[in-house]
Design a protein around this motif. Structure first.
Motif, PDB file in Angstrom:
ATOM      1  N   ALA A 128      -3.975  59.297  -6.639  1.00 35.77           N
ATOM      2  CA  ALA A 128      -4.033  60.429  -7.573  1.00 35.77           C
ATOM      3  C   ALA A 128      -2.888  61.370  -7.203  1.00 35.77           C
ATOM      4  O   ALA A 128      -2.121  61.100  -6.268  1.00 35.77           O
ATOM      5  CB  ALA A 128      -5.384  61.123  -7.467  1.00 35.77           C
ATOM      6  N   ASP A 129      -2.772  62.499  -7.935  1.00 34.02           N
ATOM      7  CA  ASP A 129      -1.699  63.455  -7.622  1.00 34.02           C
ATOM      8  C   ASP A 129      -1.752  63.853  -6.145  1.00 34.02           C
ATOM      9  O   ASP A 129      -0.734  63.979  -5.481  1.00 34.02           O
ATOM     10  CB  ASP A 129      -1.849  64.725  -8.476  1.00 34.02           C
ATOM     11  CG  ASP A 129      -1.867  64.400  -9.958  1.00 34.02           C
ATOM     12  OD1 ASP A 129      -1.104  63.499 -10.354  1.00 34.02           O
ATOM     13  OD2 ASP A 129      -2.668  64.999 -10.706  1.00 34.02           O
ATOM     14  N   GLN A 177      -5.250  61.443 -12.463  1.00 39.55           N
ATOM     15  CA  GLN A 177      -4.771  62.824 -12.371  1.00 39.55           C
ATOM     16  C   GLN A 177      -5.820  63.638 -11.632  1.00 39.55           C
ATOM     17  O   GLN A 177      -7.004  63.587 -12.022  1.00 39.55           O
ATOM     18  CB  GLN A 177      -4.578  63.400 -13.774  1.00 39.55           C
ATOM     19  CG  GLN A 177      -3.250  63.011 -14.371  1.00 39.55           C
ATOM     20  CD  GLN A 177      -3.014  63.702 -15.699  1.00 39.55           C
ATOM     21  OE1 GLN A 177      -3.939  63.930 -16.461  1.00 39.55           O
ATOM     22  NE2 GLN A 177      -1.780  64.038 -15.968  1.00 39.55           N
ATOM     23  N   GLY A 178      -5.418  64.390 -10.605  1.00 36.11           N
ATOM     24  CA  GLY A 178      -6.370  65.212  -9.873  1.00 36.11           C
ATOM     25  C   GLY A 178      -6.279  64.968  -8.375  1.00 36.11           C
ATOM     26  O   GLY A 178      -5.242  64.543  -7.862  1.00 36.11           O
ATOM     27  N   ASP A 223     -10.613  68.155 -10.162  1.00 37.69           N
ATOM     28  CA  ASP A 223      -9.392  68.819 -10.629  1.00 37.69           C
ATOM     29  C   ASP A 223      -9.061  70.003  -9.711  1.00 37.69           C
ATOM     30  O   ASP A 223      -9.803  70.307  -8.773  1.00 37.69           O
ATOM     31  CB  ASP A 223      -9.505  69.213 -12.112  1.00 37.69           C
ATOM     32  CG  ASP A 223     -10.530  70.316 -12.353  1.00 37.69           C
ATOM     33  OD1 ASP A 223     -10.906  71.025 -11.389  1.00 37.69           O
ATOM     34  OD2 ASP A 223     -10.952  70.482 -13.510  1.00 37.69           O
ATOM     35  N   CYS A 259      -3.954  54.703 -11.170  1.00 37.58           N
ATOM     36  CA  CYS A 259      -3.515  56.101 -10.968  1.00 37.58           C
ATOM     37  C   CYS A 259      -4.445  57.067 -11.681  1.00 37.58           C
ATOM     38  O   CYS A 259      -4.833  56.828 -12.820  1.00 37.58           O
ATOM     39  CB  CYS A 259      -2.119  56.304 -11.545  1.00 37.58           C
ATOM     40  SG  CYS A 259      -0.922  55.191 -10.872  1.00 37.58           S
ATOM     41  N   THR A 307       0.160  63.992  -0.295  1.00 37.04           N
ATOM     42  CA  THR A 307       0.708  63.363  -1.495  1.00 37.04           C
ATOM     43  C   THR A 307       1.379  62.048  -1.087  1.00 37.04           C
ATOM     44  O   THR A 307       1.674  61.834   0.094  1.00 37.04           O
ATOM     45  CB  THR A 307       1.760  64.277  -2.183  1.00 37.04           C
ATOM     46  OG1 THR A 307       2.730  64.657  -1.201  1.00 37.04           O
ATOM     47  CG2 THR A 307       1.147  65.520  -2.781  1.00 37.04           C
TER      48      THR A 307
END
Ligand SMILES: [Zn+2]
Length: 382
Positions: free
Chosen positions: A8-9, A46-47, A372, A44, A19
């Motif tokens: 994820a991010d 997002q979050g 998130d 992948c 990261t």
């Protein structure tokens, strides 16, 4: 063995936000490895990927009291209401327990420290996907009933142990446990995790400081006279903590009226006695009952071990660790997301003694959640 790769991010590994990392999982959710992100076939998101959440303080057996007690009436009124309302038809109690256990799991919670006064939760816990640490609660402010109360707690403890549920006898709160009962608990506390409701109301310190207050009224309404009690003329925590010196870990729950001097005292005492001390924050319950919050910045200043609890549905709208983090973030914006997530994962797992949970590390099976930046759950991944 089939493996699955996810990223994820950001990745929160239980301690730090990272990261450029991917998690390699086997088909049972065990982490095979954490690797640098230069690979094919990676799902992948997002979050932020996080370990499963730990709820260090709950009363699952009170789930049927959802919405039954009005907000902001103060702890003394709240306790009287719980005593009046807690008995319901058994089916209703068992249904609410099963529903809320399932809901906690859906909300990404993988382990719970649960206060038990009854055996109602045992059947559900045997089939639950959540790991439980059971705290069999005992109380009795009158020294002469200490033997009877302790024997009763042992009966409940044995029922949990007979069903392979880990359990320990713990005191309810400083204002409801006599010194005699504290000493009985402490005699069996070696190697154990002890949890206690601490300084949830200003009335508790008043009682210990010898000031008139709400607990005389509380006991009067229960038909009892507490004039025998000799106040130690110090805040409650400083008076009772030495009575739990045998414990391996102590979880202090709530801490809304804990002063900086109390924090310094407790941390020094714990260090001297080699006790691991955890401060459990239940902000939504504090707002519900007393409309107040602990001074979290003091605990951060003293580098205290902090973890999260939801308390019961009699004093909360939902059993959701992330909701507690969002409340802390709103009221204490200086606390970083990283620090908040530590409370909800690795420090909670360590408080409850679950070494396989709370961290994303190879060999562990911590459950994985996707959240998130505002700490809302996007989905439960494993
Ligand atoms: Zn509680």
């Amino acid at each position: 063995m089939a493996v699955r790769k996810i990223k994820a991010d950001k990745l929160f590994d239980g301690e730090k936000l990272l990261t450029g990392k991917i998690i390699v999982l086997d088909d049972e959710g065990t982490i095979v490895s954490i690797e640098n992100d230069m690979q094919q076939d990676v799902a992948c998101f997002q979050g932020i990927l996080t370990p499963g959440f730990i709820n260090c303080h709950c009363h699952l057996e009170l789930s049927h009291l959802h919405g039954a007690i009005p907000k902001h009436t103060g702890l003394v009124h709240f306790l009287l209401a719980v005593l009046k309302l807690r008995n319901h038809e058994e089916n209703m109690i068992l249904d609410a327990i099963a529903r809320q256990d399932a809901l906690m799991y859906e909300r990404g919670i993988v382990a719970v420290g649960d206060i038990c006064n009854t055996t109602h939760t045992i059947a559900r816990k045997k089939i639950s996907k959540i790991s439980y640490r059971n705290f069999v609660e005992t109380m009795g402010f009158f020294p002469e009933i200490a033997d009877a109360r302790f024997t009763l707690a042992h009966t409940t403890l044995q029922a949990f142990e007979a069903n392979e549920q880990h359990a320990a006898i713990v005191p309810h709160a400083p204002y409801s446990v006599s010194e005699t009962l504290f000493r009985k608990i402490n005699r069996e506390a070696a190697g154990k995790i002890i949890s206690i409701h601490n300084q949830e109301t200003a009335e508790e310190n008043k009682l210990f400081l010898g000031h008139p207050g709400g607990f005389e009224n509380f006991y009067k309404q229960l038909g009892a006279d507490i004039s025998f009690f000799v106040a130690p003329f110090k805040n409650s925590l400083q008076a009772y903590l030495p009575l739990l010196a045998n414990a391996k870990k102590i979880l202090l729950v709530h801490n809304s009226f804990t002063s900086e001097e109390d924090v310094a005292f407790a941390e020094t005492f714990a260090m001297e006695k080699n006790i691991a001390l955890y401060w459990i924050l239940c902000p939504n319950a504090n707002l519900y009952i007393e409309h107040t919050l602990p001074d979290v910045e003091v605990f951060i200043k003293y580098k205290c071990k902090l973890a999260i609890g939801t308390d019961s549905l009699s004093s909360n709208d939902e059993l959701d660790v992330l909701s507690e983090l969002r409340t802390l973030k709103q009221h204490f914006p200086s606390i970083s997301t990283e620090r908040l997530l530590q409370m909800a994962t690795c420090e909670g797992a360590s408080a409850l003694g679950f070494s396989g949970l709370g961290r994303i590390e190879s060999g562990k099976k911590p459950g994985i959640n996707l959240v998130d930046e505002n700490l809302n759950l996007i989905k439960k991944i494993t």
